[in-house]
Design an enzyme around this catalytic site. Sequence first.
Site, PDB file in Angstrom:
ATOM      1  N   PHE A   1       0.823  -1.210   0.000  1.00  0.00           N
ATOM      2  CA  PHE A   1       0.000   0.000   0.000  1.00  0.00           C
ATOM      3  C   PHE A   1       0.861   1.266   0.000  1.00  0.00           C
ATOM      4  CE2 PHE A   1      -2.347   2.942   3.036  1.00  0.00           C
ATOM      5  CZ  PHE A   1      -3.136   3.510   2.057  1.00  0.00           C
TER       6      PHE A   1
ATOM      7  N   ALA B   1       7.688  -5.421   5.485  1.00  0.00           N
ATOM      8  CA  ALA B   1       7.622  -5.847   6.891  1.00  0.00           C
ATOM      9  C   ALA B   1       6.564  -6.928   7.040  1.00  0.00           C
ATOM     10  CB  ALA B   1       7.273  -4.664   7.793  1.00  0.00           C
TER      11      ALA B   1
ATOM     12  N   TYR C   1       4.562  -7.052  17.001  1.00  0.00           N
ATOM     13  CA  TYR C   1       4.878  -6.140  15.902  1.00  0.00           C
ATOM     14  C   TYR C   1       5.662  -4.932  16.423  1.00  0.00           C
ATOM     15  CZ  TYR C   1       4.102  -2.786  12.117  1.00  0.00           C
ATOM     16  OH  TYR C   1       4.265  -1.847  11.127  1.00  0.00           O
TER      17      TYR C   1
END
Length: 309
Positions: free
Chosen positions: A10, A64, A134
Amino acid sequence: MILVTGATGFVGQALMRDLASRGMAYRGASRRQGTGHVVVGDMTGDTDWSAALAGTEIVIHLAARTHVLNETATDPLAAYRAVNVDATLNLARQAARAGVRQFVFLSSVKVNGERTLPGHPFRESDPPRPEDGYGISKREAEDGLLALAGETGMAVTVLRPPLVYGPGVKANFASLVRLSTTGLPLPFGAVRNERSLVYVGNLTDAIIRVLDQPAAAGQVFLVADAERPSIGALVTEIAAAAGKPARQFSVPPSWISAALKFWGRGAMAERLLGSLTVDTGKIHSLLGWTPPSSLQDGLRATLGSEPPA
């Protein structure tokens, strides 16, 4: 030459459009064949980046392991570390050896934490308090990159955005857009929280601003839109951008939270009702950056009604 990892993602797609519009030379790297980018395969601590790094002067590392809604990994933290720490530092070491002069790392506000108190936005100087795998992995990657910069002389710059939205956004923000444009009355009239978020065009503008800036070397920057809307204000703005009415009524936030927790949606309650704000004064004072698009501009672009120029 600028290397953009996560080129099919994105933010990656938006960044490459922005770089192209400014006439800046770049190449993308991705895992899969057929994307038109340099193929590097899965990102691991052993990935060979030599082809992608050939002739590269700047690396913008966006790739990631992001949030996994239906986690299947036996050890989620180890899975995050494998990509976000080991693979990132492997790339950075190879970049330094290849003569790359700047490494820009897209981290996350989750390094700071999950919530803020009213009037106390996160700042870069705050002690990191990541709460999930995360956020922990992003913090460890930041630490490793800044240490590597000290060892090699390669300039490292870290950007920590909050929630990113824009055309093609998915997951939680897409769900909020659908909810906000139904025309159904929503119970957020009494919620007085504040949430920082960042339009993807503002984020890519900030990424480009830090390139080849001596003042950006070794720095961590929080990046966000100027506005910090409550959930009710955000719903109203989304509806307006879609040309739809926004109907809201007031329910005590504690009632909304209790109902969501009853239905097993405690994390959603925190996202909808809690506050998370950031102070972007550092990137403004050091680099003169301010977000070029307003929240309203970003939402109109997201909904396809009026993309910013």
